[in-house]
Structures are given as structure tokens and as C-alpha cells.
Design an enzyme around this catalytic site. Structure first.
Site, PDB file in Angstrom:
ATOM      1  N   ASN B  12      43.677  67.549  72.181  1.00 22.37           N
ATOM      2  CA  ASN B  12      43.141  68.807  72.696  1.00 22.37           C
ATOM      3  C   ASN B  12      43.440  68.888  74.195  1.00 22.37           C
ATOM      4  O   ASN B  12      42.873  68.141  74.980  1.00 22.37           O
ATOM      5  CB  ASN B  12      41.630  68.833  72.427  1.00 22.37           C
ATOM      6  CG  ASN B  12      40.965  70.077  72.977  1.00 22.37           C
ATOM      7  OD1 ASN B  12      41.623  70.959  73.526  1.00 22.37           O
ATOM      8  ND2 ASN B  12      39.649  70.154  72.840  1.00 22.37           N
ATOM      9  N   TYR B  13      44.328  69.782  74.567  1.00 21.73           N
ATOM     10  CA  TYR B  13      44.728  69.899  75.980  1.00 21.73           C
ATOM     11  C   TYR B  13      43.622  70.473  76.866  1.00 21.73           C
ATOM     12  O   TYR B  13      43.696  70.374  78.083  1.00 21.73           O
ATOM     13  CB  TYR B  13      45.933  70.841  76.104  1.00 21.73           C
ATOM     14  CG  TYR B  13      47.279  70.297  75.747  1.00 21.73           C
ATOM     15  CD1 TYR B  13      47.474  69.430  74.674  1.00 21.73           C
ATOM     16  CD2 TYR B  13      48.409  70.672  76.472  1.00 21.73           C
ATOM     17  CE1 TYR B  13      48.742  68.963  74.345  1.00 21.73           C
ATOM     18  CE2 TYR B  13      49.670  70.211  76.154  1.00 21.73           C
ATOM     19  CZ  TYR B  13      49.837  69.362  75.087  1.00 21.73           C
ATOM     20  OH  TYR B  13      51.093  68.917  74.772  1.00 21.73           O
ATOM     21  N   LYS B  14      42.669  71.156  76.255  1.00 23.02           N
ATOM     22  CA  LYS B  14      41.642  71.852  77.047  1.00 23.02           C
ATOM     23  C   LYS B  14      42.286  72.692  78.163  1.00 23.02           C
ATOM     24  O   LYS B  14      43.374  73.248  77.944  1.00 23.02           O
ATOM     25  CB  LYS B  14      40.612  70.849  77.593  1.00 23.02           C
ATOM     26  CG  LYS B  14      39.885  70.096  76.462  1.00 23.02           C
ATOM     27  CD  LYS B  14      38.698  69.320  76.959  1.00 23.02           C
ATOM     28  CE  LYS B  14      37.915  68.718  75.798  1.00 23.02           C
ATOM     29  NZ  LYS B  14      36.712  68.006  76.253  1.00 23.02           N
ATOM     30  N   HIS B  96      34.911  74.184  68.671  1.00 20.16           N
ATOM     31  CA  HIS B  96      34.783  73.066  69.595  1.00 20.16           C
ATOM     32  C   HIS B  96      33.486  73.211  70.400  1.00 20.16           C
ATOM     33  O   HIS B  96      33.023  74.321  70.633  1.00 20.16           O
ATOM     34  CB  HIS B  96      35.987  73.025  70.546  1.00 20.16           C
ATOM     35  CG  HIS B  96      36.009  71.780  71.368  1.00 20.16           C
ATOM     36  ND1 HIS B  96      35.326  71.648  72.550  1.00 20.16           N
ATOM     37  CD2 HIS B  96      36.599  70.585  71.139  1.00 20.16           C
ATOM     38  CE1 HIS B  96      35.514  70.429  73.040  1.00 20.16           C
ATOM     39  NE2 HIS B  96      36.286  69.757  72.196  1.00 20.16           N
ATOM     40  N   GLU B 144      31.847  65.304  66.795  1.00 22.66           N
ATOM     41  CA  GLU B 144      31.804  64.940  68.213  1.00 22.66           C
ATOM     42  C   GLU B 144      30.417  65.200  68.775  1.00 22.66           C
ATOM     43  O   GLU B 144      30.102  66.345  69.095  1.00 22.66           O
ATOM     44  CB  GLU B 144      32.747  65.822  69.036  1.00 22.66           C
ATOM     45  CG  GLU B 144      34.167  65.877  68.642  1.00 22.66           C
ATOM     46  CD  GLU B 144      34.991  66.552  69.749  1.00 22.66           C
ATOM     47  OE1 GLU B 144      35.690  65.829  70.461  1.00 22.66           O
ATOM     48  OE2 GLU B 144      34.906  67.781  69.880  1.00 22.66           O
ATOM     49  N   ILE B 149      31.048  63.757  74.778  1.00 24.35           N
ATOM     50  CA  ILE B 149      32.352  64.326  75.122  1.00 24.35           C
ATOM     51  C   ILE B 149      32.647  64.177  76.607  1.00 24.35           C
ATOM     52  O   ILE B 149      31.816  64.493  77.445  1.00 24.35           O
ATOM     53  CB  ILE B 149      32.419  65.820  74.695  1.00 24.35           C
ATOM     54  CG1 ILE B 149      32.396  65.902  73.178  1.00 24.35           C
ATOM     55  CG2 ILE B 149      33.671  66.496  75.255  1.00 24.35           C
ATOM     56  CD1 ILE B 149      32.431  67.302  72.620  1.00 24.35           C
ATOM     57  N   GLY B 184      35.096  60.628  73.207  1.00 21.33           N
ATOM     58  CA  GLY B 184      35.107  59.337  73.885  1.00 21.33           C
ATOM     59  C   GLY B 184      36.180  58.373  73.396  1.00 21.33           C
ATOM     60  O   GLY B 184      36.300  57.268  73.917  1.00 21.33           O
ATOM     61  N   ALA B 205      41.120  63.995  74.120  1.00 18.53           N
ATOM     62  CA  ALA B 205      41.467  64.895  75.225  1.00 18.53           C
ATOM     63  C   ALA B 205      41.681  64.107  76.511  1.00 18.53           C
ATOM     64  O   ALA B 205      42.741  63.501  76.699  1.00 18.53           O
ATOM     65  CB  ALA B 205      40.383  65.959  75.396  1.00 18.53           C
ATOM     66  N   SER B 206      40.676  64.090  77.379  1.00 25.22           N
ATOM     67  CA  SER B 206      40.881  63.587  78.740  1.00 25.22           C
ATOM     68  C   SER B 206      41.373  62.144  78.802  1.00 25.22           C
ATOM     69  O   SER B 206      42.110  61.789  79.716  1.00 25.22           O
ATOM     70  CB  SER B 206      39.593  63.743  79.563  1.00 25.22           C
ATOM     71  OG  SER B 206      38.525  63.099  78.923  1.00 25.22           O
TER      72      SER B 206
END
Lengths: 225, 225, 225, 225
Positions: B12-14, B96, B144, B149, B184, B205-206
Site C-alpha cells: 500500500n503506497y499510501k 482501509h 489490521e 498501523i 506492522g 506500507a511504511s
């Protein structure tokens, strides 16, 4: 309005099938070629997903339809100003009647857009909200009575006092803010009437998008000014 | 899980700067090359504006981050399923935690996506909502816990019973719905733990996007399965 | 359905002038007196501001029309579960078609309501969302196809398979969850048809609220069961 | 500010447990008695469900915390202006930072409130939005930088130029619109500073609501003016 100060045309693609995917690009080429023939500035405002192909294959200015009031980070599914910038966007619509925004968000986005040299076209629904928006000094205020949007009834005919009232109030607050006329504009007569009432351009959608021949519709639109 | 049934990775690029514009494409190339080296399916979920360049220049599957519950027409600033389809999208995230949806909208979009042969990955926040979502038969349920998150704390470690509970309830409703583990996950250990608890892939993601070397981070992620 | 298990009637006051202020109270007295005459449980669901006077002056159960997914604290303009409790509320509607909620919020409110001994009547728009809601174990699922709401066309006549389908799916998930029939119910015939299709009560609004004589309309409503 | 033109105090109850149910009433009695002792106008702004008991048992003015931009009809779970009127309300907060509104909705509600002789206190987050709101001619603009709300740091100390800037811009647009100071005000010093900067009253919340003795806190608040 001097020759140097031509009225502009912004085409809001909305989410019509006739303005999505390949058709988004062909509509942009119509805008480009109408500009080439007339010298009247034409701006495309496609869906986010259709923006890059138009930037790659045409030279017309492209505006986003909306930008979300967010900062870079965890905002799944939102549209970030910085991402539009990274893809070469020129400006954005804000507060369209189909995407009304909170006042604090309009203000923060107009401010952020200015810092990024993006043009802003903030939509309003009546004279009173046009005046409120003018205090924020966007590039354009586009006044569109929601009851006329998509009806084919031009505001310049149905409620001309909304245009003249908006021009008065907006210019009184900040004479650099330009007033566009939205809602129901589709013919050369409509646009001529809008300009005569003081508008400095038009924001339109289905009248062009759903036309059999969008380029001809664009040429007709600007034929009387 | 048989060899034919490899776990998947959805990134997920967000709306990070590190995953926007040119970086959206380079991240997609990292995903593509990690897939080439490992055979583990890798899916990119970029912002709408960054989708077409990834479809043009890579062969990895691309999911939208969100699709709006609208029909073609007057929906300025929204994201239309048909426009994503016209641009070759393969699936979509829905619901999401950063873009929670109304139940009726999740249902209508999962149904519409199925009719269009789009995969759906519907996010949930706990066992109860995972079960509710399973009744709608999406392709994936990605559980999630929102409190984890972006923390770097893997749900597989902090609350393993959320994964096992979700797997139990979801499979009891519909054994064809696959469970992904979100929140996470960033290392090979995290992913291994998630798979051992019954997850059939991960949504992340991150942890990858902000890694110094995203491709190495992806290779590490799938190194223990 | 045994005598001990009478169908119930919930009257959603919505925001009609005919059900606001003093009229909110007089409607509640009509419900109370219809209950006294028939023994069919009657529940009022007025606007928040009209709740306390009904609690003070009648003995009928009162449901909120909506509760916000918040905790005590800084939530100006929201409606807090604990405040409804402090004012003696008996239950709440949730996810009405005019106030659709996010799935995660429906789940958290149904859970919190149960802990507070509040009844919950969660509205759904079709069989699929009814089934999803049933997994959350509310007291009632009220199925109301949105296209029929306010039309006067009873769902029991227009789309009976929505009621029977909902009853099947809901009872299969959790047989303790009761199914109510909404949308277009206003006469004794409508209610009888709904009960025969498996509904255990009705959720109604304008058919009673806008009746010349609401009490007579209520007596007619339950006259055939 | 002349003697006839006393500063006012609006107490936003928000959704604290300390300001709900019976405590909503006792807080209103504190406001009433602080008014009786000081002559400084005190206004209560409780949750919708707690309004009628305060109207019944005190004589202080009561404002809603929010009113929804709807007309009478099918709006389950919303708060209708006409229902507040039917229950004797005196005014309303609008656009609080915890309930930001769309610009078009602020405008329509300020207009509708004026037609109904309701006072309006429209919240703003900075000088620019205060100026925009002033064009709509509400009774009050309450400027509250969101980053200070609930912190106990008074805006009059942290960012005095927001108050003076707001007063300048608002009075320049319409000198009849009064400016209130929100965010972090809780002591007599804070209120004195706000008044000296040009504010004509204060909007406050937790500083009073969470005080051990709210009435003493109110008396302290107005002790220096």
C-alpha cells in the site's frame, strides 16, 4: 476585457464514461486543437487516474478536480497535492458542488496551492459564498447555482443577477480574483451572455462532454466572443 | 499452504512522498524485480494519479487504494471503478483504516468488482468485522488493528489471536476468502509468523516504502517462507 | 411466533415537523395508548432533543435514531451513548439509510450498546448486508431497500424475496437476531404480509407520522396480526 | 467596550461525562447563578438531548452545539433547526473545530438562523477563515486555533496576533459581527487578556467543565473585567 485578457474555458470531466480512459485523452486533444484555432485558453480537468496521459501527450493546462486536505503520510485512498505536482499539474478545482469542502480546508488548500504556483478555481453556490471565497484570494471563483448544474439551463439566462452580484461582491473584496460562470453553459450564446454579465470565463461539463462532436461544441462555445 | 498457493505481498503506497511521482514507478520496479527473483506475487497499490505509468512500464498487478461508491456521471473529484478498469487495474483495496467505508458501500463495490473481474482486498480492524466482511466474499480480508498501523509493531507478535481468530471466523463463513495480515509487518520474521498463524499473505506500507533500500527490504520480507 | 413473542413496532420519527417538539410527545402518547389497547410493543425513536420529554411523560421504550462512534470528550455537536443512557434511553437505531455508518463503527456501537444493555436495531439495504450485520449479533436487523423508503410501496409486496432471503441468512448466522421489515409498511395488510414472510416486527415512519390520525393508523397497522 | 456592551461567556459542553445528563443541568445552574452575581451574560451549549431540561429549569440562554444543514423530512439521526426552535433554543454554535462544516452549509444555516431570530456563533481556525465567515454576518465569530483547543494554553498568550488580526479583518468586513476568543481560555487573566486584544467575549469548554467547582471557575473567569 482587453485582448490580452481573454476569457478562459475550463472543462470539468467529472466521472462520465465519455471522459474516462482513452476518451479523456481524445477530449484533451479536442481542447488543444480548439485552443490552437481560436487562441481562447482551454483547460482540462480530468479524473486523477487520467491526468498523466494528458500531460504526456498534449500541451494544454490540466487541473485536478479535487485535492484532499492532507499532508504526505498515511492517507490511503486520498489525493495528495504533492503527487499532483510531481505529475506536472497546473491547477485544481476546489469545492465543486459534487465535492463540497469544509471552509478551513478550502482555505488551507488555496494557501498551499499558491505556495506551489498552482492555480485554484473555487466553486461557489451563490453570491454570499462567492464573497466569502473571494477573501481567500483564489485565482478563480466559479459560481454555479447547484439547482442548475447538469440541467442545460444557463445561469446567465435563468439567474443573471447571480453572476452580476458575484462579480460585484468578489471584485469589491479583491479585484484580482476572476469570476467564472458555471452551470448550464454550453452554447456560444450562453458564453457570450456570461461574458457580458462580467464573467471572465466559464466552467463547463456535460454540455461539451456529451456532445456528438466535442471539438465542434467547443468552437461553437467560443464563437461569439 | 501448497507450493501452488504462495503467500502474496500487497504494498500500500499510501500518500508518502517516497511513493509518489517518479518514486511510485521505481518502487513498482522493485516489486517486479523482487517477484522475478522469488516467485512471490507482489502487488502495487499506488495513488490514482500514479497508476498508468506503472501499468505502462511494469508487468506487476496494480490495485487501487480505494474506489468511490458511485456510478458514471456527475461526481466531480471522485474515483470511478470504470475509469480504473479502462486503465487496466487488477484489483482494489477497500475500507482501509484510513478510508473506512459504509457497510452498504463495501457490499456494492465488492459485488461490482467481482462482476468486473477485479480482485478485492477489504481491510478490517478486528475479528468481528473480519467475519462480517467474509459474508460478502471478497478475494481477501486484510486484518489490521488500527492501533498498530504505522507503529512497526507486527500484529503477529502483539496480538496473534487477532490473526488466528480472523482465520477461524473467515474460513468458517467462506473458505475461499483469503486472510492477509496487515499492521506492522516489515521483516522476514514478521511475515513468517503471520503465515504460521494462518495468514495467506501480507498488506504492508511504511516498513518497505521508507526503507533505505526497498528492494532489499522486500527480499528480506519473503526470505523466511 | 408464539403469544409470548409478539411482533414489535418501531416508529422512526425522522425529522418531520409532524414529529418534532410537542408533536413528538403527542405521537408517543398515541404509541403508548395503542400498546395499552393491543398489547403489541410500540417503540418511539424521536430526535435527540425530543427524547427527555417522552421519557418523562410516557412509559413506552424510546430508541435514539443514531449514536455517534465517539468516546466521552471533545466531540462538539455529536451524540454520545453515555448521554443517551443518562437520560434513560432503551435502545437505538443504527445505520439507517439516511445515516449510513462505517462497518467498524456499527460493530463498535453494537458491542458498546450490548455492554450497556441497550437494544440495537441495525438497518440494512439488502440480503447481503443483512447477513453481514447478523454476524455482529444486534437485537434486530431491519431490512429496508432504500429505493422503497418513503414511497408507500411495502417491501413485503414489491420485493418479498428480500424479506425471506434476509430471514434465511440472518437466522442461519444467529437465530437470536430478529428481523424487522422496513420501507413502505403502513397498513394492516402490509404488516400481516411482512409477518407471514418471517419478519418479527416492523420499522416505520411517514405512513404513521403523516397520517391524519396516527393512533388510528397504528391500530389499523396491527389489526391483522 | 461600554457598560451596556458586556463581554459574553459561552460554555461549550461538548460530550464530556462531566457535562451530560444531570450534570448538564447543574452546570447550567452554575452559569445562571454566575450571571446573577456578576451580570456577565452566560450561555450554555449542551448536547441536544440535554437541552430541554435546561430550558425548563433555568432562564439562561441555550445554544445548540451544531445544527444539520437539512430541511424537515427524511433525515434520520440528524438535528433539525425547526426542532431546536420548537424546544425554545436561543442560538447555535456552527463550524466548531470538532464539527467543521462545508462553506455552503455554514452560509445556509447562518441565513436560516437569522430568519428564525437565532444567534449564531461560527467558529474559525485562523484570521483568513474568520474574515471569510465575517462576510456571512453571523452574530459572533469565535476564533480558535485548533492546535490550542483543549491544551489549557490561552490563545491570548500563545498567539495574540490571531485575535488582533481577526478583530481587524472581521470589523473591516462588518463591524456588527462580534469576535469571541476560544481555545485555552480558563482563568480571569486569560479572559482579561482576550478582551484587551479586542475580543468581545469568550467561548470555553474543559477549563470550566472539568474544574472542581465550575461556579467558582466561572466567577474567577470574569473577575478581572
Amino acid at each position: 476585457m482587453s485582448k490580452n485578457d481573454k476569457p478562459i474555458v475550463i472543462l470539468n470531466y467529472k466521472t462520465y464514461l465519455e471522459s474516462s480512459g482513452d476518451k479523456a485523452l481524445s477530449l484533451a486533444k479536442d481542447l488543444e486543437s480548439a485552443y490552437d484555432e481560436t487562441g481562447i485558453p482551454m483547460i482540462a480537468s480530468p479524473q486523477a487516474i487520467d491526468i498523466t496521459k494528458i500531460k504526456d501527450e498534449t500541451s494544454i493546462p490540466v487541473y485536478a478536480q479535487h485535492i484532499d486536505p492532507i499532508k504526505p503520510g498515511g492517507n490511503t485512498g486520498s489525493n495528495l497535492l504533492e503527487s499532483f505536482l510531481a505529475n506536472g499539474i497546473d491547477g485544481t478545482l476546489l469545492n465543486h458542488s459534487e465535492k463540497r469542502m469544509k471552509l478551513a480546508d478550502i482555505e488551507s488548500l488555496v494557501t498551499k496551492a499558491k505556495e506551489s504556483n498552482l492555480k485554484t478555481c473555487v466553486c461557489s453556490n451563490n453570491v454570499a459564498t462567492s464573497e466569502a471565497i473571494a477573501t481567500l484570494s483564489p485565482t478563480y471563483v466559479a459560481v454555479e447555482p447547484p439547482e442548475l448544474i447538469g440541467t442545460g439551463i444557463p445561469v446567465s439566462k435563468a439567474e443573471p443577477e447571480i453572476i452580476t452580484g458575484t462579480v460585484d461582491k468578489v471584485k469589491n473584496i479583491n479585484k484580482n480574483v476572476k469570476v467564472l460562470c458555471g452551470a448550464g453553459i454550453s452554447t456560444g450564446e450562453d458564453m457570450k451572455a456570461a461574458i457580458e454579465l462580467g464573467a471572465e470565463g466559464v466552467l463547463l461539463a456535460s454540455g461539451i462532454i456529451k456532445a456528438k462532436n466535442p471539438k465542434e461544441a467547443l468552437l461553437d462555445l467560443v464563437s461569439k466572443i
